[in-house]
Write an enzyme that holds these catalytic residues in place. Structure first.
Site, PDB file in Angstrom:
ATOM      1  N   HIS A  77      60.728 -48.430  80.966  1.00 47.72           N
ATOM      2  CA  HIS A  77      61.079 -48.862  79.609  1.00 47.72           C
ATOM      3  C   HIS A  77      62.563 -49.192  79.573  1.00 47.72           C
ATOM      4  CE1 HIS A  77      62.528 -47.840  75.429  1.00 47.72           C
ATOM      5  NE2 HIS A  77      61.591 -48.714  75.155  1.00 47.72           N
ATOM      6  N   HIS A  96      70.022 -54.176  75.036  1.00 47.00           N
ATOM      7  CA  HIS A  96      69.232 -53.577  73.966  1.00 47.00           C
ATOM      8  C   HIS A  96      69.818 -54.086  72.654  1.00 47.00           C
ATOM      9  CE1 HIS A  96      67.111 -49.760  72.272  1.00 47.00           C
ATOM     10  NE2 HIS A  96      66.383 -50.846  72.181  1.00 47.00           N
TER      11      HIS A  96
END
Length: 608
Positions: free
Chosen positions: A132, A178
Site C-alpha cells: 500500500h 500521497h
C-alpha cells in the site's frame, strides 16, 4: 603521622555462555537410528530422514551430500580439524549441533525455496503479496517518497506495487506522492525503471502495478508512452478489441510480465487549494509520540472484534484524513460519457477497478460476463462482512478484492490481515514500512509456496457446493498442532554482551501461538530461564485448529526485565500448512523482518 592507604576493588562480571547438552528427545532419536552405537553413518541418517518424513526417496548420493554439508558446518564451527574420512560418521553432538540445530540443513518448512502450488488457475484463485502506497519511506503525511521502498518490497517478494500519480508543479510531468499531504514527490519514470529492474529478482511471477490516477488526459497519454517505453514486451495488456476480461489469466501464463490495474480513466478534476495540507497540520495528525518505536509492535487485534465494532466507529472520523484515493466509486456508464479520455492509456489496463453505484452489498454482485477489481478499506470490509460474509467470498471466487488500511493509520501502521484472507480477498494491502506484529504475519504468510508472492487459496474458499464458506460460522477442529520448544542459541554471537542486561546474562522466554480465525488465535509462553545465553525450556504446547489451511505459527523471544519493559529477542511467523513434522531449527528475525545470522530455536512439530 601515619600513612593513609586507599584500596580500590575491581569486580569483573564474566558473561560466560554455558553450552547446553542435546535434549533427551535428541539423544533417543540418535540412539534409535544409530543402532545404539556412539556414531551414526549414512545408513542411520537415511533411516532418520525416512522416519521423520522430511525427505522422500532419499538416495545414497543425497545422503552423502548432506553428510558433506554437516562436515563443512563442523569446520566452520572450528570443532573438527580431522582428516577427511571416506565415509564420515556423526557423533551425538555432531548430529545435534551441526544437523538438527542448523537452519540451513534442517529448516522448519517444506519446500523452503520451491514453488509447489498449482499456478495455472486464474489470478482470482490466489492470495497476492500486496503493498500500500509503496513509494512512502515512513508515515502517510510527511515522509519522503522514493523508489527505495519499492525496490525493497520487490526484493522481499511483494507482487503488487501501488503508485499515486499527480501532475508535477508545472503540470507537464508526473510525480508519485500521497496527494494533499506534505510528502515529497518522486518521479514516475524513476519508479517505473526501478520496478522493471527489480520486478523478478525474488519471483518470476507477475508484478501488478495499481495506479491511483489524478491526471488530465494529456498526462495520461504521457503515462501510456512512458509505460510502453520502459516495460516494452514484458507489459501485458488485453487486445484492443476485447473490452473486458471474462476471466483473469493465470500466474503461470503471466510469468515475467507486468500488469496495470486502475480505474478506467475519467475526466481530470483540479484539486482544490484548500485541500492541500499545511505544514502545521502534520504534527496534529501524527499526534505526540506517533514516531516512537514500540519494542515489538502492538498485539494484532482479533478481527471478529473489529467486525462487531465497525458500525460504531465511522472510518471518516473528524480530524483525520480520508483515504478517498483508494475508493472505486465510479459508475462505468458515467465514465463512458466522459470526454478527453486517453485511448491508449485505457487499453493498457488489464485489471479494471470500479465500484458500481449503490450499496457495498450491490458492489459485491458478480457479473458473469466480466471480472474486475474492487477496493475496500479495512473498516468498510468489516462493516459489510457482518451481514454479507458469504457474498464477499462468492465475489472473490472470480473477481479480485483489494483491502487497504483505513485513512486514520497515518503512522503507516497495519491491521489484522486475516479479516481479508478469511473472506478470500486476494490483495490485502499493507504498509511495508509499518514494522510490527501485523507485518510479521504478512511476512510469514508469504513464506508459503517458495516465497514467490502467490499463495493458492484453500479449496474451501473456492467451493460453491453444497454452500459457500461462511467465515462467521465456527468450524469443527480439523487437526491439532503440538509444538515443543527445546532450546535457543545465537544471541551471544549476534548481540553485545550488555545488550539485554548490563550486569548479567539474559533471562529469555518464548511466546508461541497461532494467528488465524478467532477460534484458533491464541498465544502462550514458556517460563523465563535466568542468566543464560543458551536457554533450555523443554516445554510443549497444543493448538487445536479449525482452519489450519491459513493458520500461522507465531514465535517470539523476549528477555524478561523486572523493572522495565521486556527486551525483544527475535521473532518468526511460519505457515502451519508447510511445517515439517519433527525436530527442526527455526531461525529468528529482527523487528524489520531481517534474519539474524545466528539466533535460532530448536523446536518440534507434530500433527494429531
Amino acid at each position: 603521622m601515619g600513612t593513609t592507604y586507599k584500596c580500590c576493588l575491581i569486580f569483573k562480571r564474566r558473561f560466560h555462555a554455558r553450552d547446553a547438552p542435546p535434549p533427551e528427545d535428541v539423544r533417543a532419536l540418535f540412539s534409535l537410528h544409530a543402532g545404539g552405537g556412539p556414531h551414526m553413518g549414512a545408513d542411520g541418517l537415511r533411516r532418520y530422514l525416512d522416519a521423520t518424513g522430511g525427505h522422500h526417496q532419499v538416495d545414497d548420493a543425497e545422503v552423502e551430500r548432506l553428510l558433506e554439508q554437516i562436515r563443512l558446518q563442523q569446520h566452520q564451527g572450528h570443532r573438527a580439524r580431522l582428516p577427511r574420512l571416506a565415509r564420515p560418521l556423526l557423533a551425538l553432538d555432531d548430529f545435534h549441533r551441526y544437523y538438527l540445530f542448523s537452519h540451513d540443513l534442517n529448516p522448519p518448512l517444506r519446500h523452503p525455496a520451491q514453488v509447489h502450488h498449482d499456478m495455472t488457475q486464474p489470478l482470482s484463485h490466489y492470495f497476492i503479496y500486496t503493498g500500500h502506497n509503496s513509494y512512502l519511506t515512513g508515515n502517510q503525511l510527511s515522509s519522503d517518497c522514493s523508489d527505495v521502498p519499492i525496490i525493497k518490497a520487490l526484493q522481499r517478494g511483494v507482487r503488487v506495487i501501488e503508485l499515486d500519480m499527480w501532475p508535477n508543479s508545472t503540470k507537464d510531468g508526473i510525480n508519485i506522492l500521497h496527494g494533499r499531504t506534505l510528502t515529497t514527490p518522486v518521479s514516475l519514470i524513476k519508479c517505473l525503471i526501478s520496478i522493471k529492474e527489480y520486478a523478478f529478482v525474488a519471483s518470476p511471477y507477475p508484478v501488478i502495478i495499481t495506479l491511483e490516477d489524478h491526471l488530465p488526459s494529456e498526462l495520461q497519454e504521457k503515462v501510456a508512452k512512458m509505460v510502453l517505453e520502459v516495460f516494452g514486451d514484458i507489459l501485458y495488456y488485453p487486445l484492443p478489441d476485447s473490452n473486458h476480461l471474462k476471466e483473469f489469466p493465470s500466474p503461470e501464463q503471466l510469468k515475467g510480465r507486468v500488469l496495470l490495474s486502475t480505474k478506467p480513466p475519467k475526466e481530470y478534476l483540479e484539486a482544490k487549494a484548500d485541500d492541500t495540507m499545511k505544514e502545521g497540520d502534520a504534527d496534529l495528525h501524527l499526534g505526540k509520540g506517533a514516531n516512537d518505536d514500540a519494542a515489538w509492535g502492538k498485539e494484532v487485534p482479533d478481527f471478529q472484534t473489529e467486525i462487531q465494532s465497525a458500525k460504531k466507529h465511522d472510518d471518516d472520523a473528524p480530524g483525520h484524513q480520508r483515504d478517498d484515493d483508494d475508493d472505486d466509486d465510479d459508475d462505468e456508464e458515467d465514465q463512458q460519457m466522459q470526454p478527453h479520455i486517453a485511448p491508449q492509456y485505457k487499453h493498457l489496463i488489464t485489471i479494471r477497478a470500479g465500484k458500481p453505484k449503490g450499496s457495498l452489498a450491490d458492489a459485491l454482485k458478480s457479473d458473469p460476463e466480466k471480472v474486475r477489481r474492487l477496493s475496500l478499506s479495512e473498516q468498510q470490509l468489516a462493516k459489510v462482512a457482518e451481514d454479507h460474509a458469504t457474498e464477499i467470498v462468492r465475489f472473490t471466487q472470480r473477481n479480485i478484492l483489494r483491502i487497504y488500511p483505513k485513512g486514520t493509520r497515518v503512522t503507516s501502521s497495519n491491521y489484522n490481515p486475516f479479516i481479508g484472507w478469511v473472506h478470500g480477498a486476494q490483495m490485502v494491502a499493507f504498509n511495508m514500512q509499518g514494522y510490527g506484529r501485523a507485518l510479521w504475519l504478512m511476512h510469514g504468510f508469504y513464506k508459503a509456496n517458495g516465497g514467490c508472492g502467490y499463495v493458492k487459496k484453500p479449496d474451501f474458499l473456492m467451493q460453491t457446493e453444497p454452500q459457500v464458506f461462511d467465515p462467521r460460522e465456527t468450524q469443527p477442529v480439523k487437526k491439532t498442532l503440538k509444538v515443543k520448544v527445546y532450546m535457543g542459541d545465537g544471541w551471544r554471537m549476534d548481540f553485545k554482551q550488555t545488550h539485554f542486561d548490563q550486569y548479567s546474562p539474559p533471562d529469555f522466554y518464548t511466546r508461541v501461538g497461532i494467528a488465524g480465525v478467532p477460534a484458533d488465535s491464541v498465544m502462550k509462553k514458556t517460563k523465563a530461564i535466568e542468566d543464560n545465553w543458551m536457554p533450555v525450556w523443554e516445554e510443549e504446547f497444543s493448538f487445536p485448529l479449525t482452519v489450519p489451511e491459513i493458520a500461522l505459527l507465531r514465535v517470539e523471544v523476549h528477555e524478561y526485565d523486572m523493572s522495565e519493559k521486556d527486551d525483544f529477542g527475535g521473532q518468526t511467523v511460519l505457515p502451519v500448512s508447510e511445517l515439517r513434522p519433527g525436530i527442526r531449527a527455526v531461525a529468528l528475525f529482527d523487528r524489520k523482518g531481517n534474519k539474524y545470522n545466528n539466533v535460532k530455536l530448536l523446536m518440534r512439530f507434530e500433527f494429531a
